[in-house]
Design an enzyme around this catalytic site. Structure first.
Site, PDB file in Angstrom:
ATOM      1  N   ASP A   1     109.544  -5.856   1.280  1.00 54.55           N
ATOM      2  CA  ASP A   1     110.077  -5.512   2.465  1.00 54.55           C
ATOM      3  C   ASP A   1     109.621  -4.074   2.919  1.00 54.55           C
ATOM      4  O   ASP A   1     108.886  -3.700   2.325  1.00 54.55           O
ATOM      5  CB  ASP A   1     111.677  -5.486   2.596  1.00 54.55           C
ATOM      6  CG  ASP A   1     112.201  -4.664   1.491  1.00 54.55           C
ATOM      7  OD1 ASP A   1     111.539  -3.774   0.878  1.00 54.55           O
ATOM      8  OD2 ASP A   1     113.459  -4.674   1.436  1.00 54.55           O
TER       9      ASP A   1
ATOM     10  N   ASN B   1     123.214 -10.015   2.112  1.00 58.00           N
ATOM     11  CA  ASN B   1     122.167  -8.878   1.994  1.00 58.00           C
ATOM     12  C   ASN B   1     122.470  -8.005   0.734  1.00 58.00           C
ATOM     13  O   ASN B   1     123.816  -7.997   0.350  1.00 58.00           O
ATOM     14  CB  ASN B   1     122.375  -7.964   3.427  1.00 58.00           C
ATOM     15  CG  ASN B   1     121.118  -7.239   3.524  1.00 58.00           C
ATOM     16  OD1 ASN B   1     119.886  -8.095   3.860  1.00 58.00           O
ATOM     17  ND2 ASN B   1     121.110  -6.024   3.795  1.00 58.00           N
TER      18      ASN B   1
ATOM     19  N   CYS C   1     120.255 -12.564  -1.466  1.00 61.98           N
ATOM     20  CA  CYS C   1     120.677 -13.586  -0.519  1.00 61.98           C
ATOM     21  C   CYS C   1     120.333 -15.040  -1.053  1.00 61.98           C
ATOM     22  O   CYS C   1     121.178 -15.795  -0.748  1.00 61.98           O
ATOM     23  CB  CYS C   1     120.041 -13.351   0.919  1.00 61.98           C
ATOM     24  SG  CYS C   1     117.982 -13.333   0.778  1.00 61.98           S
TER      25      CYS C   1
ATOM     26  N   CYS D   1      82.984  -4.951  26.302  1.00 57.14           N
ATOM     27  CA  CYS D   1      84.366  -4.659  25.667  1.00 57.14           C
ATOM     28  C   CYS D   1      84.183  -4.087  24.421  1.00 57.14           C
ATOM     29  O   CYS D   1      84.021  -2.887  23.845  1.00 57.14           O
ATOM     30  CB  CYS D   1      85.255  -5.616  25.903  1.00 57.14           C
ATOM     31  SG  CYS D   1      86.820  -5.175  25.190  1.00 57.14           S
TER      32      CYS D   1
ATOM     33  N   GLN E   1     112.748 -11.748  12.168  1.00 60.39           N
ATOM     34  CA  GLN E   1     111.740 -10.492  12.245  1.00 60.39           C
ATOM     35  C   GLN E   1     110.567 -10.633  11.558  1.00 60.39           C
ATOM     36  O   GLN E   1     109.790  -9.766  11.735  1.00 60.39           O
ATOM     37  CB  GLN E   1     112.371  -9.280  11.985  1.00 60.39           C
ATOM     38  CG  GLN E   1     113.978  -8.860  12.756  1.00 60.39           C
ATOM     39  CD  GLN E   1     114.686  -7.932  12.157  1.00 60.39           C
ATOM     40  OE1 GLN E   1     114.640  -6.673  12.701  1.00 60.39           O
ATOM     41  NE2 GLN E   1     115.388  -8.508  11.298  1.00 60.39           N
TER      42      GLN E   1
ATOM     43  N   GLY F   1     119.198 -10.612   4.773  1.00 58.98           N
ATOM     44  CA  GLY F   1     117.978 -10.124   4.281  1.00 58.98           C
ATOM     45  C   GLY F   1     117.446  -8.894   5.443  1.00 58.98           C
ATOM     46  O   GLY F   1     116.192  -8.806   5.550  1.00 58.98           O
TER      47      GLY F   1
ATOM     48  N   ASP G   1     105.762 -13.677   8.502  1.00 52.28           N
ATOM     49  CA  ASP G   1     105.093 -14.311   7.171  1.00 52.28           C
ATOM     50  C   ASP G   1     104.911 -15.831   7.478  1.00 52.28           C
ATOM     51  O   ASP G   1     104.396 -16.566   6.801  1.00 52.28           O
ATOM     52  CB  ASP G   1     105.581 -13.948   6.011  1.00 52.28           C
ATOM     53  CG  ASP G   1     107.226 -14.197   5.879  1.00 52.28           C
ATOM     54  OD1 ASP G   1     107.694 -15.236   6.562  1.00 52.28           O
ATOM     55  OD2 ASP G   1     107.922 -13.634   5.288  1.00 52.28           O
TER      56      ASP G   1
ATOM     57  N   CYS H   1      92.315  -8.981  21.738  1.00 44.81           N
ATOM     58  CA  CYS H   1      91.813  -7.648  21.948  1.00 44.81           C
ATOM     59  C   CYS H   1      92.708  -6.379  22.530  1.00 44.81           C
ATOM     60  O   CYS H   1      93.780  -6.794  23.313  1.00 44.81           O
ATOM     61  CB  CYS H   1      90.446  -7.416  22.883  1.00 44.81           C
ATOM     62  SG  CYS H   1      89.907  -5.854  23.337  1.00 44.81           S
TER      63      CYS H   1
HETATM   64  P1  CNA Z   1     113.883  -3.883   6.118  1.00 41.30           P
HETATM   65  O1  CNA Z   1     114.186  -2.826   7.087  1.00 41.30           O
HETATM   66  O2  CNA Z   1     112.970  -3.638   4.969  1.00 41.30           O
HETATM   67  O3  CNA Z   1     115.100  -4.355   5.440  1.00 41.30           O
HETATM   68  C1  CNA Z   1     115.400  -5.486   4.389  1.00 41.30           C
HETATM   69  C2  CNA Z   1     116.929  -5.321   4.042  1.00 41.30           C
HETATM   70  O4  CNA Z   1     116.931  -6.526   3.257  1.00 41.30           O
HETATM   71  C3  CNA Z   1     117.421  -4.237   3.500  1.00 41.30           C
HETATM   72  O5  CNA Z   1     118.754  -4.145   3.911  1.00 41.30           O
HETATM   73  C4  CNA Z   1     117.398  -4.612   1.970  1.00 41.30           C
HETATM   74  O6  CNA Z   1     118.734  -4.035   1.263  1.00 41.30           O
HETATM   75  C5  CNA Z   1     117.397  -6.175   1.861  1.00 41.30           C
HETATM   76  N1  CNA Z   1     117.122  -6.899   0.880  1.00 41.30           N
HETATM   77  C6  CNA Z   1     116.060  -6.805   0.235  1.00 41.30           C
HETATM   78  N2  CNA Z   1     115.742  -7.673  -0.651  1.00 41.30           N
HETATM   79  C7  CNA Z   1     116.786  -8.607  -0.445  1.00 41.30           C
HETATM   80  C8  CNA Z   1     117.276  -9.695  -1.144  1.00 41.30           C
HETATM   81  N3  CNA Z   1     116.237 -10.464  -2.160  1.00 41.30           N
HETATM   82  N4  CNA Z   1     118.137 -10.417  -0.898  1.00 41.30           N
HETATM   83  C9  CNA Z   1     119.281  -9.802  -0.019  1.00 41.30           C
HETATM   84  N5  CNA Z   1     118.819  -8.762   0.702  1.00 41.30           N
HETATM   85  C10 CNA Z   1     117.690  -8.297   0.563  1.00 41.30           C
HETATM   86  O7  CNA Z   1     113.291  -5.010   6.845  1.00 41.30           O
HETATM   87  P2  CNA Z   1     113.810  -5.524   8.360  1.00 41.30           P
HETATM   88  O8  CNA Z   1     113.448  -7.118   8.226  1.00 41.30           O
HETATM   89  O9  CNA Z   1     115.084  -5.352   8.594  1.00 41.30           O
HETATM   90  O10 CNA Z   1     113.103  -4.661   9.325  1.00 41.30           O
HETATM   91  C11 CNA Z   1     112.319  -5.134  10.225  1.00 41.30           C
HETATM   92  C12 CNA Z   1     110.740  -5.293   9.931  1.00 41.30           C
HETATM   93  C13 CNA Z   1     110.402  -5.490   8.895  1.00 41.30           C
HETATM   94  C14 CNA Z   1     110.267  -6.328  10.902  1.00 41.30           C
HETATM   95  O11 CNA Z   1     109.396  -5.830  11.995  1.00 41.30           O
HETATM   96  C15 CNA Z   1     109.537  -7.144  10.191  1.00 41.30           C
HETATM   97  O12 CNA Z   1     108.187  -7.636  10.992  1.00 41.30           O
HETATM   98  C16 CNA Z   1     108.999  -6.333   8.950  1.00 41.30           C
HETATM   99  N6  CNA Z   1     108.725  -6.842   7.569  1.00 41.30           N
HETATM  100  C17 CNA Z   1     108.301  -8.174   7.507  1.00 41.30           C
HETATM  101  C18 CNA Z   1     107.914  -8.952   6.322  1.00 41.30           C
HETATM  102  C19 CNA Z   1     107.623 -10.341   6.386  1.00 41.30           C
HETATM  103  O13 CNA Z   1     107.217 -10.888   7.219  1.00 41.30           O
HETATM  104  N7  CNA Z   1     108.212 -10.994   5.281  1.00 41.30           N
HETATM  105  C20 CNA Z   1     107.814  -8.076   5.224  1.00 41.30           C
HETATM  106  C21 CNA Z   1     107.835  -6.633   5.619  1.00 41.30           C
HETATM  107  C22 CNA Z   1     108.343  -6.269   6.696  1.00 41.30           C
END
Ligand code: CNA
Length: 280
Positions: A46, A236, A256, A175, A118, A211, A121, A146
């Site tokens: 994350d 979470n 989760c 371009c 959000q 998450g 993947d 682009c």
């Molecule tokens: P973040 O800000 O990194 O928060 C992640 C949250 O999940 C935190 O509160 C953690 O404590 C919690 N967490 C982590 N692992 C676990 C688990 N196994 N079980 C329960 N809770 C957990 O990420 P957000 O998604 O809130 O932030 C938004 C961004 C992250 C978006 O714009 C995404 O595009 C972006 N992102 C996406 C990916 C993906 O597509 N897998 C990966 C990394 C970032």
């Protein structure tokens, strides 16, 4: 919230009460909100988790600040850190988690009203959630264009560039701008599907939030757009947003996948869930 505050909809603030609500037909329009935390168990880091999060690990790239990797102005100057990240996150390499499978099961049972994710993947699709029930609020790797003239770049040529960590250039005559996957960078507009479906949470009868740190707006305001009587369930590692402030908020702290398995047990869906997940 004061533990003595009476609930409005649920029997009490427990997963058992949430399961009863679903079983009794009070969870037919479920809205699910997800973030990077549902994919960490799949091996995708994350952003914000200490030590394992991408922001922590981007330090080695000498970015001016970690968020720069998603800023258009920095991308123009140096697209390589983003392409390095893209290579790491690119769809096709990862397997859905049990949490993804649970959302797939909700869709299969016709209880899912809409999933707002959000994540970029695409694991929800791989878990069988139909595309018309998914709002990819921060875009996806499915298309690219682009950054200057906005001309689309062919999908079939993209994987090879991402694999090499090499940004392609626009093919339009004169371009030659940088090509970027259609994932939303800071300061960019969210896709229209987000705004078209923004009222859906207020029509839901149950909200599951999994998450996410709920720090990125406008996504972070979705849980507050639900009605007061709509139970909100958080799965979470930490408390986030305003979850826990309302009478029918249920907080399930920890990873989760464990929380989802508990809910599946309460629903009597556990075997079906595990079977579905193993078959993905
Ligand atoms: P973040 O800000 O990194 O928060 C992640 C949250 O999940 C935190 O509160 C953690 O404590 C919690 N967490 C982590 N692992 C676990 C688990 N196994 N079980 C329960 N809770 C957990 O990420 P957000 O998604 O809130 O932030 C938004 C961004 C992250 C978006 O714009 C995404 O595009 C972006 N992102 C996406 C990916 C993906 O597509 N897998 C990966 C990394 C970032």
């Amino acid at each position: 919230i004061d533990p003595d505050t009476p609930t409005k909809t649920l029997k009490d603030r427990s997963l058992r009460a949430v399961a009863d609500q679903i079983r009794n037909g009070g969870g037919k329009r479920i809205v699910v909100l997800t973030g990077a935390g549902i994919s960490t168990a799949a091996g995708i880091p994350d952003f914000r988790s200490p030590k394992t999060g991408l922001y922590h690990n981007l330090a080695r790239l000498n970015l001016p600040h970690a968020e720069a990797v998603f800023e258009i102005s920095y991308f123009r100057e140096n697209p390589y850190p983003f392409y390095m990240l893209a290579k790491e996150l690119y769809p096709g390499k990862f397997h859905p988690t049990i949490s993804h499978a649970f959302i797939g099961l909700l869709a299969k049972r016709k209880l899912l009203r809409m999933l707002f994710t959000q994540n970029i993947d695409c694991l929800e699709r791989r878990a069988g959630v139909p595309g018309d029930l998914i709002v990819e609020a921060h875009g996806s790797f499915a298309t690219q264009r682009c950054i200057d003239c906005k001309t689309e770049f062919p999908d079939d040529e993209m994987p090879a560039y991402v694999e090499k960590g090499q940004p392609p250039r626009c093919k339009q005559k004169g371009c030659g701008g940088l090509v970027k996957p259609d994932i939303v960078f800071f300061g960019e507009q969210l896709p229209s599907t987000f705004f078209d479906n923004r009222d859906v949470p207020s029509e839901s009868d149950l909200v599951l939030i999994l998450g996410t740190s709920l720090t990125v707006h406008p996504f972070a305001s979705l849980p507050d757009m639900t009605r007061e009587v709509t139970p909100r369930v958080l799965f979470n590692k930490e408390r986030v947003g305003t979850l826990g402030h309302r009478a029918d908020d249920v907080i399930c702290l920890g990873d989760c996948d464990s929380g989802v398995r508990k809910l599946a047990d309460e629903l009597g869906w556990r075997d079906e869930l595990e079977r579905l997940w193993r078959g993905m």
